[in-house]
Scaffold this motif. Structure first.
Motif, PDB file in Angstrom:
ATOM      1  N   ARG A 121       0.853  -1.186   0.000  1.00  0.00           N
ATOM      2  CA  ARG A 121       0.000   0.000   0.000  1.00  0.00           C
ATOM      3  C   ARG A 121       0.888   1.234   0.000  1.00  0.00           C
ATOM      4  O   ARG A 121       1.875   1.295   0.723  1.00  0.00           O
ATOM      5  CB  ARG A 121      -0.913   0.036   1.223  1.00  0.00           C
ATOM      6  CG  ARG A 121      -1.990  -1.020   1.178  1.00  0.00           C
ATOM      7  CD  ARG A 121      -2.849  -0.971   2.440  1.00  0.00           C
ATOM      8  NE  ARG A 121      -3.859  -1.995   2.349  1.00  0.00           N
ATOM      9  CZ  ARG A 121      -5.149  -1.739   2.230  1.00  0.00           C
ATOM     10  NH1 ARG A 121      -5.578  -0.504   2.230  1.00  0.00           N
ATOM     11  NH2 ARG A 121      -6.031  -2.711   2.140  1.00  0.00           N
ATOM     12  N   PHE A 122       0.489   2.204  -0.819  1.00  0.00           N
ATOM     13  CA  PHE A 122       1.187   3.484  -0.909  1.00  0.00           C
ATOM     14  C   PHE A 122       0.186   4.565  -0.538  1.00  0.00           C
ATOM     15  O   PHE A 122      -0.989   4.468  -0.905  1.00  0.00           O
ATOM     16  CB  PHE A 122       1.718   3.697  -2.333  1.00  0.00           C
ATOM     17  CG  PHE A 122       2.675   2.623  -2.766  1.00  0.00           C
ATOM     18  CD1 PHE A 122       4.042   2.795  -2.618  1.00  0.00           C
ATOM     19  CD2 PHE A 122       2.206   1.433  -3.303  1.00  0.00           C
ATOM     20  CE1 PHE A 122       4.923   1.802  -3.005  1.00  0.00           C
ATOM     21  CE2 PHE A 122       3.079   0.431  -3.693  1.00  0.00           C
ATOM     22  CZ  PHE A 122       4.443   0.615  -3.542  1.00  0.00           C
ATOM     23  N   TYR A 123       0.651   5.602   0.173  1.00  0.00           N
ATOM     24  CA  TYR A 123      -0.252   6.606   0.721  1.00  0.00           C
ATOM     25  C   TYR A 123       0.074   8.008   0.224  1.00  0.00           C
ATOM     26  O   TYR A 123       1.241   8.351   0.037  1.00  0.00           O
ATOM     27  CB  TYR A 123      -0.185   6.588   2.255  1.00  0.00           C
ATOM     28  CG  TYR A 123      -0.618   5.261   2.838  1.00  0.00           C
ATOM     29  CD1 TYR A 123      -1.951   5.025   3.158  1.00  0.00           C
ATOM     30  CD2 TYR A 123       0.298   4.241   3.051  1.00  0.00           C
ATOM     31  CE1 TYR A 123      -2.351   3.803   3.682  1.00  0.00           C
ATOM     32  CE2 TYR A 123      -0.096   3.021   3.565  1.00  0.00           C
ATOM     33  CZ  TYR A 123      -1.427   2.806   3.883  1.00  0.00           C
ATOM     34  OH  TYR A 123      -1.817   1.590   4.384  1.00  0.00           O
ATOM     35  N   ILE A 129      -5.091   6.337   0.926  1.00  0.00           N
ATOM     36  CA  ILE A 129      -4.371   5.405   0.056  1.00  0.00           C
ATOM     37  C   ILE A 129      -4.183   6.017  -1.329  1.00  0.00           C
ATOM     38  O   ILE A 129      -5.119   6.554  -1.913  1.00  0.00           O
ATOM     39  CB  ILE A 129      -5.126   4.066  -0.052  1.00  0.00           C
ATOM     40  CG1 ILE A 129      -5.112   3.355   1.302  1.00  0.00           C
ATOM     41  CG2 ILE A 129      -4.491   3.163  -1.120  1.00  0.00           C
ATOM     42  CD1 ILE A 129      -5.885   2.060   1.320  1.00  0.00           C
ATOM     43  N   GLU A 130      -2.952   5.917  -1.847  1.00  0.00           N
ATOM     44  CA  GLU A 130      -2.627   6.385  -3.197  1.00  0.00           C
ATOM     45  C   GLU A 130      -2.754   5.237  -4.199  1.00  0.00           C
ATOM     46  O   GLU A 130      -3.264   5.404  -5.296  1.00  0.00           O
ATOM     47  CB  GLU A 130      -1.212   6.945  -3.237  1.00  0.00           C
ATOM     48  CG  GLU A 130      -0.795   7.412  -4.608  1.00  0.00           C
ATOM     49  CD  GLU A 130       0.645   7.900  -4.654  1.00  0.00           C
ATOM     50  OE1 GLU A 130       1.022   8.448  -5.694  1.00  0.00           O
ATOM     51  OE2 GLU A 130       1.387   7.733  -3.672  1.00  0.00           O
ATOM     52  N   GLN A 131      -2.254   4.052  -3.807  1.00  0.00           N
ATOM     53  CA  GLN A 131      -2.384   2.861  -4.641  1.00  0.00           C
ATOM     54  C   GLN A 131      -2.190   1.633  -3.782  1.00  0.00           C
ATOM     55  O   GLN A 131      -1.554   1.684  -2.731  1.00  0.00           O
ATOM     56  CB  GLN A 131      -1.403   2.872  -5.808  1.00  0.00           C
ATOM     57  CG  GLN A 131       0.046   2.855  -5.431  1.00  0.00           C
ATOM     58  CD  GLN A 131       0.963   2.826  -6.644  1.00  0.00           C
ATOM     59  OE1 GLN A 131       0.846   1.962  -7.493  1.00  0.00           O
ATOM     60  NE2 GLN A 131       1.879   3.771  -6.712  1.00  0.00           N
ATOM     61  N   GLY A 152      -9.768  10.002  -2.045  1.00  0.00           N
ATOM     62  CA  GLY A 152     -10.180   8.630  -1.766  1.00  0.00           C
ATOM     63  C   GLY A 152     -10.927   7.945  -2.897  1.00  0.00           C
ATOM     64  O   GLY A 152     -11.107   6.730  -2.864  1.00  0.00           O
ATOM     65  N   ASN A 153     -11.367   8.697  -3.893  1.00  0.00           N
ATOM     66  CA  ASN A 153     -12.060   8.093  -5.038  1.00  0.00           C
ATOM     67  C   ASN A 153     -11.049   7.374  -5.938  1.00  0.00           C
ATOM     68  O   ASN A 153      -9.895   7.774  -6.034  1.00  0.00           O
ATOM     69  CB  ASN A 153     -12.811   9.144  -5.855  1.00  0.00           C
ATOM     70  CG  ASN A 153     -14.012   9.690  -5.111  1.00  0.00           C
ATOM     71  OD1 ASN A 153     -14.477   9.101  -4.132  1.00  0.00           O
ATOM     72  ND2 ASN A 153     -14.523  10.819  -5.563  1.00  0.00           N
ATOM     73  N   SER A 176     -15.744  10.078 -10.043  1.00  0.00           N
ATOM     74  CA  SER A 176     -16.038   8.659 -10.285  1.00  0.00           C
ATOM     75  C   SER A 176     -16.716   8.354 -11.610  1.00  0.00           C
ATOM     76  O   SER A 176     -17.368   7.335 -11.764  1.00  0.00           O
ATOM     77  CB  SER A 176     -16.862   8.075  -9.124  1.00  0.00           C
ATOM     78  OG  SER A 176     -16.172   8.229  -7.911  1.00  0.00           O
ATOM     79  N   MET A 177     -16.573   9.230 -12.593  1.00  0.00           N
ATOM     80  CA  MET A 177     -17.112   8.954 -13.924  1.00  0.00           C
ATOM     81  C   MET A 177     -16.023   8.258 -14.747  1.00  0.00           C
ATOM     82  O   MET A 177     -14.856   8.635 -14.679  1.00  0.00           O
ATOM     83  CB  MET A 177     -17.545  10.251 -14.603  1.00  0.00           C
ATOM     84  CG  MET A 177     -18.518  11.033 -13.754  1.00  0.00           C
ATOM     85  SD  MET A 177     -19.950  11.777 -14.495  1.00  0.00           S
ATOM     86  CE  MET A 177     -20.038  11.393 -16.143  1.00  0.00           C
ATOM     87  N   ILE A 178     -16.408   7.258 -15.515  1.00  0.00           N
ATOM     88  CA  ILE A 178     -15.436   6.517 -16.330  1.00  0.00           C
ATOM     89  C   ILE A 178     -14.946   7.395 -17.480  1.00  0.00           C
ATOM     90  O   ILE A 178     -15.732   7.951 -18.229  1.00  0.00           O
ATOM     91  CB  ILE A 178     -16.047   5.217 -16.880  1.00  0.00           C
ATOM     92  CG1 ILE A 178     -16.321   4.248 -15.725  1.00  0.00           C
ATOM     93  CG2 ILE A 178     -15.114   4.570 -17.899  1.00  0.00           C
ATOM     94  CD1 ILE A 178     -16.990   2.959 -16.141  1.00  0.00           C
TER      95      ILE A 178
END
Length: 193
Positions: A121-123, A129-131, A152-153, A176-178
């Protein structure tokens, strides 16, 4: 990461800035003093290098039987950059935590012989959380990886197989739109409308 001999002579120096190797020539030329602490029986209890009373490089704590209990790496300016175990061969082993300069956690995960393995986990600096994702036994990205915006999205999702993109892929806006989605097959991207 800096390593020093018993008499304080610099053996090697590696510095990473944004994931890239950087060599700090000025600090290489400064002489470090290695300070050791011993148990009553004379066995080494702790060891680490200092420049002008600031800890630098790898510092280690040992059990009375000589087992390495913990290791910390210090930046060239004396703050704790990471902690875990550095074995006698200089390889990272087991669970590790990396820190930002202010002490907040930058990343967490495990090593085997200095290769990242299992879940990492990367922050972001704000603590979100970043990834997150998994590394296989060879140290390659594997399975599903997710990147996040600082709020956070989800930013991006990708699937990997032994370090290569293979599987579903999607990228999103902060709302959060694709934006983009598709499927990787042996590193070739197939998109859908």
């Amino acid at each position: 990461l800096k390593q020093y001999s018993e008499n304080g002579k610099l053996i090697s120096s590696f510095r990473y800035v944004n994931g890239e190797l950087y060599i700090d020539k000025q600090k290489e030329e400064e002489k470090a003093v290695v300070k050791n602490e011993y148990y009553e029986g004379g066995k080494l209890k702790s060891s680490g290098a200092y420049i002008k009373d600031k800890p630098i490089g790898v510092h280690q704590n040992f059990s009375e039987s000589g087992k390495i209990l913990s290791s910390k790496t210090y930046s060239s300016t004396g703050w704790v950059a990471s902690e875990g175990i550095v074995d006698k061969k200089g390889k990272r082993q087991g669970d590790w935590t990396y820190f930002y300069k202010n002490g907040t956690v930058k990343s967490t995960g495990s090593y085997k012989n200095s290769r990242r393995i299992d879940d990492w986990r990367f922050y972001h600096p704000n603590g979100n959380i970043e990834q997150k994702g998994k590394y296989n036994k060879k140290g390659n990205l594997d399975e599903k990886w997710i990147w996040y915006f600082p709020n956070g999205n989800i930013l991006r999702e990708e699937e990997y197989n032994n370090g290569k993109e293979n599987g579903l892929f999607a990228e999103y806006t902060q709302d959060s739109m694709i934006v983009y989605k598709g499927l990787y097959n042996n590193c070739l991207l197939y998109t859908s409308d």
